[in-house]
Write a protein that holds these residues in place. Structure first.
Motif, PDB file in Angstrom:
ATOM      1  N   SER A 149       0.826  -1.208   0.000  1.00  0.00           N
ATOM      2  CA  SER A 149       0.000   0.000   0.000  1.00  0.00           C
ATOM      3  C   SER A 149       0.862   1.262   0.000  1.00  0.00           C
ATOM      4  O   SER A 149       0.334   2.375  -0.084  1.00  0.00           O
ATOM      5  CB  SER A 149      -0.907   0.012   1.235  1.00  0.00           C
ATOM      6  OG  SER A 149      -0.123   0.033   2.427  1.00  0.00           O
ATOM      7  N   LYS A 150       2.175   1.082   0.091  1.00  0.00           N
ATOM      8  CA  LYS A 150       3.099   2.220   0.103  1.00  0.00           C
ATOM      9  C   LYS A 150       3.547   2.515  -1.332  1.00  0.00           C
ATOM     10  O   LYS A 150       4.170   1.666  -1.969  1.00  0.00           O
ATOM     11  CB  LYS A 150       4.292   1.907   0.997  1.00  0.00           C
ATOM     12  CG  LYS A 150       3.887   1.610   2.436  1.00  0.00           C
ATOM     13  CD  LYS A 150       5.065   1.135   3.269  1.00  0.00           C
ATOM     14  CE  LYS A 150       4.612   0.790   4.680  1.00  0.00           C
ATOM     15  NZ  LYS A 150       5.725   0.258   5.510  1.00  0.00           N
ATOM     16  N   PRO A 151       3.227   3.707  -1.845  1.00  0.00           N
ATOM     17  CA  PRO A 151       3.473   4.020  -3.262  1.00  0.00           C
ATOM     18  C   PRO A 151       4.879   3.707  -3.780  1.00  0.00           C
ATOM     19  O   PRO A 151       5.004   3.111  -4.856  1.00  0.00           O
ATOM     20  CB  PRO A 151       3.144   5.516  -3.352  1.00  0.00           C
ATOM     21  CG  PRO A 151       2.110   5.712  -2.290  1.00  0.00           C
ATOM     22  CD  PRO A 151       2.524   4.813  -1.154  1.00  0.00           C
ATOM     23  N   PRO A 152       5.948   4.064  -3.079  1.00  0.00           N
ATOM     24  CA  PRO A 152       7.286   3.774  -3.636  1.00  0.00           C
ATOM     25  C   PRO A 152       7.550   2.272  -3.773  1.00  0.00           C
ATOM     26  O   PRO A 152       8.123   1.824  -4.767  1.00  0.00           O
ATOM     27  CB  PRO A 152       8.244   4.405  -2.615  1.00  0.00           C
ATOM     28  CG  PRO A 152       7.425   5.416  -1.897  1.00  0.00           C
ATOM     29  CD  PRO A 152       6.051   4.838  -1.832  1.00  0.00           C
ATOM     30  N   ILE A 153       7.119   1.509  -2.765  1.00  0.00           N
ATOM     31  CA  ILE A 153       7.320   0.063  -2.808  1.00  0.00           C
ATOM     32  C   ILE A 153       6.422  -0.559  -3.874  1.00  0.00           C
ATOM     33  O   ILE A 153       6.838  -1.458  -4.609  1.00  0.00           O
ATOM     34  CB  ILE A 153       7.049  -0.563  -1.427  1.00  0.00           C
ATOM     35  CG1 ILE A 153       8.011   0.015  -0.386  1.00  0.00           C
ATOM     36  CG2 ILE A 153       7.184  -2.087  -1.488  1.00  0.00           C
ATOM     37  CD1 ILE A 153       7.771  -0.483   1.025  1.00  0.00           C
ATOM     38  N   GLU A 192      -5.737  -8.371  11.654  1.00  0.00           N
ATOM     39  CA  GLU A 192      -5.160  -7.063  11.947  1.00  0.00           C
ATOM     40  C   GLU A 192      -3.646  -7.117  12.111  1.00  0.00           C
ATOM     41  O   GLU A 192      -2.965  -6.096  11.981  1.00  0.00           O
ATOM     42  CB  GLU A 192      -5.807  -6.475  13.203  1.00  0.00           C
ATOM     43  CG  GLU A 192      -7.283  -6.132  13.029  1.00  0.00           C
ATOM     44  CD  GLU A 192      -7.879  -5.524  14.272  1.00  0.00           C
ATOM     45  OE1 GLU A 192      -7.175  -5.473  15.310  1.00  0.00           O
ATOM     46  OE2 GLU A 192      -9.056  -5.101  14.222  1.00  0.00           O
ATOM     47  N   GLU A 193      -3.121  -8.301  12.421  1.00  0.00           N
ATOM     48  CA  GLU A 193      -1.676  -8.435  12.583  1.00  0.00           C
ATOM     49  C   GLU A 193      -0.966  -8.697  11.253  1.00  0.00           C
ATOM     50  O   GLU A 193       0.268  -8.767  11.210  1.00  0.00           O
ATOM     51  CB  GLU A 193      -1.369  -9.554  13.573  1.00  0.00           C
ATOM     52  CG  GLU A 193      -1.859  -9.271  14.982  1.00  0.00           C
ATOM     53  CD  GLU A 193      -1.500 -10.378  15.953  1.00  0.00           C
ATOM     54  OE1 GLU A 193      -0.780 -11.314  15.546  1.00  0.00           O
ATOM     55  OE2 GLU A 193      -1.933 -10.311  17.110  1.00  0.00           O
ATOM     56  N   SER A 194      -1.749  -8.853  10.192  1.00  0.00           N
ATOM     57  CA  SER A 194      -1.142  -9.032   8.871  1.00  0.00           C
ATOM     58  C   SER A 194      -0.314  -7.803   8.519  1.00  0.00           C
ATOM     59  O   SER A 194      -0.655  -6.683   8.882  1.00  0.00           O
ATOM     60  CB  SER A 194      -2.217  -9.240   7.803  1.00  0.00           C
ATOM     61  OG  SER A 194      -2.897 -10.453   8.003  1.00  0.00           O
ATOM     62  N   GLY A 195       0.758  -8.015   7.796  1.00  0.00           N
ATOM     63  CA  GLY A 195       1.608  -6.900   7.423  1.00  0.00           C
ATOM     64  C   GLY A 195       1.125  -6.202   6.166  1.00  0.00           C
ATOM     65  O   GLY A 195       0.025  -6.463   5.658  1.00  0.00           O
ATOM     66  N   ASP A 196       1.946  -5.332   5.652  1.00  0.00           N
ATOM     67  CA  ASP A 196       1.596  -4.552   4.470  1.00  0.00           C
ATOM     68  C   ASP A 196       1.521  -5.423   3.216  1.00  0.00           C
ATOM     69  O   ASP A 196       0.667  -5.219   2.357  1.00  0.00           O
ATOM     70  CB  ASP A 196       2.639  -3.446   4.274  1.00  0.00           C
ATOM     71  CG  ASP A 196       2.361  -2.594   3.055  1.00  0.00           C
ATOM     72  OD1 ASP A 196       1.200  -2.182   2.875  1.00  0.00           O
ATOM     73  OD2 ASP A 196       3.301  -2.358   2.285  1.00  0.00           O
ATOM     74  N   MET A 197       2.389  -6.426   3.137  1.00  0.00           N
ATOM     75  CA  MET A 197       2.450  -7.252   1.932  1.00  0.00           C
ATOM     76  C   MET A 197       2.098  -8.718   2.183  1.00  0.00           C
ATOM     77  O   MET A 197       2.188  -9.539   1.272  1.00  0.00           O
ATOM     78  CB  MET A 197       3.847  -7.154   1.303  1.00  0.00           C
ATOM     79  CG  MET A 197       4.142  -5.781   0.748  1.00  0.00           C
ATOM     80  SD  MET A 197       5.770  -5.665  -0.045  1.00  0.00           S
ATOM     81  CE  MET A 197       6.852  -5.717   1.378  1.00  0.00           C
TER      82      MET A 197
END
Length: 206
Positions: A149-153, A192-197
């Motif tokens: 969800s982070k644009p640069p990544i 909820e403990e899942s990460g960004d990816m």
């Protein structure tokens, strides 16, 4: 670049004998604990595992359940069969594509898949098949890596995706949570403990 089922199948057939080695580090550091957490949520007697691969989930199978496990890659299924015999696992292995399941409607109490929908050419079609074969009141449990969800990544992942897809048959730019929500499930929850990816997804069917 898009790849069809036959192309991806050949890639997985090619890497099947080495798949455990390729993923050994990331499996031990990250995936193992999440597989355990996912399988602790399994309910019911008749379970379907989609994308059994080399049998990495065998250690977490509940002893009380009747389990059917499928994969569309003959090479991966062969490795799973070897592990089945070695570990004395009770499971019915079937060669099958998630985009066109042979099972009747409302067949399974829980349908489960781990790191599968990155490789399905038409993920929405495959997810709708999971909904179809899941019993009313049953659940679909998914553990998937997704687009950040982070644009640069996210930008970098999209740029690297054609190379990763060509080498390994997997996409790293999928929005699987959005795809699950597009299916006719009554509810979709993400741990909820899942990460960004990395996402643990629970979908319910009425």
């Amino acid at each position: 670049m898009k790849a069809n089922s036959e192309t991806i199948k050949k890639r997985y057939d090619r890497i099947a004998p080495y798949f455990e080695v390729f993923e050994a580090i990331v499996e031990g550091l990250f995936f193992k604990k999440w597989r355990k957490k996912l399988w602790e949520r399994v309910e019911g007697y008749h379970i379907l595992e989609v994308g059994v691969g080399t049998g990495k989930n065998f250690a977490y199978y509940p002893g009380y359940a009747r389990i059917t496990a499928i994969d569309f890659s003959p090479g991966m299924l062969q490795q799973a069969a070897i592990q089945k015999e070695r570990k004395k696992v009770v499971v019915d292995l079937e060669l099958m594509d998630v985009q066109s399941l042979y099972f009747a409607d409302n067949s399974f109490d829980t349908v489960i898949a781990t790191f599968v929908f990155c490789s399905v050419p038409m993920p929405l079609k495959g997810l709708k098949e999971l909904h179809r074969v899941c019993k009313p009141g049953g659940q679909v449990l998914l553990l998937e890596h997704v687009l950040s969800s982070k644009p640069p990544i996210a930008w970098l992942m999209k740029r690297l995706n054609p190379l990763v897809l060509r080498l390994f048959g997997a996409n790293i730019d999928r929005n699987t949570v959005k795809n699950v929500k597009a299916c006719p499930f009554v509810s979709v929850r993400v741990d909820e403990e899942s990460g960004d990816m990395l996402k643990l997804i629970e979908a319910r069917k009425w």
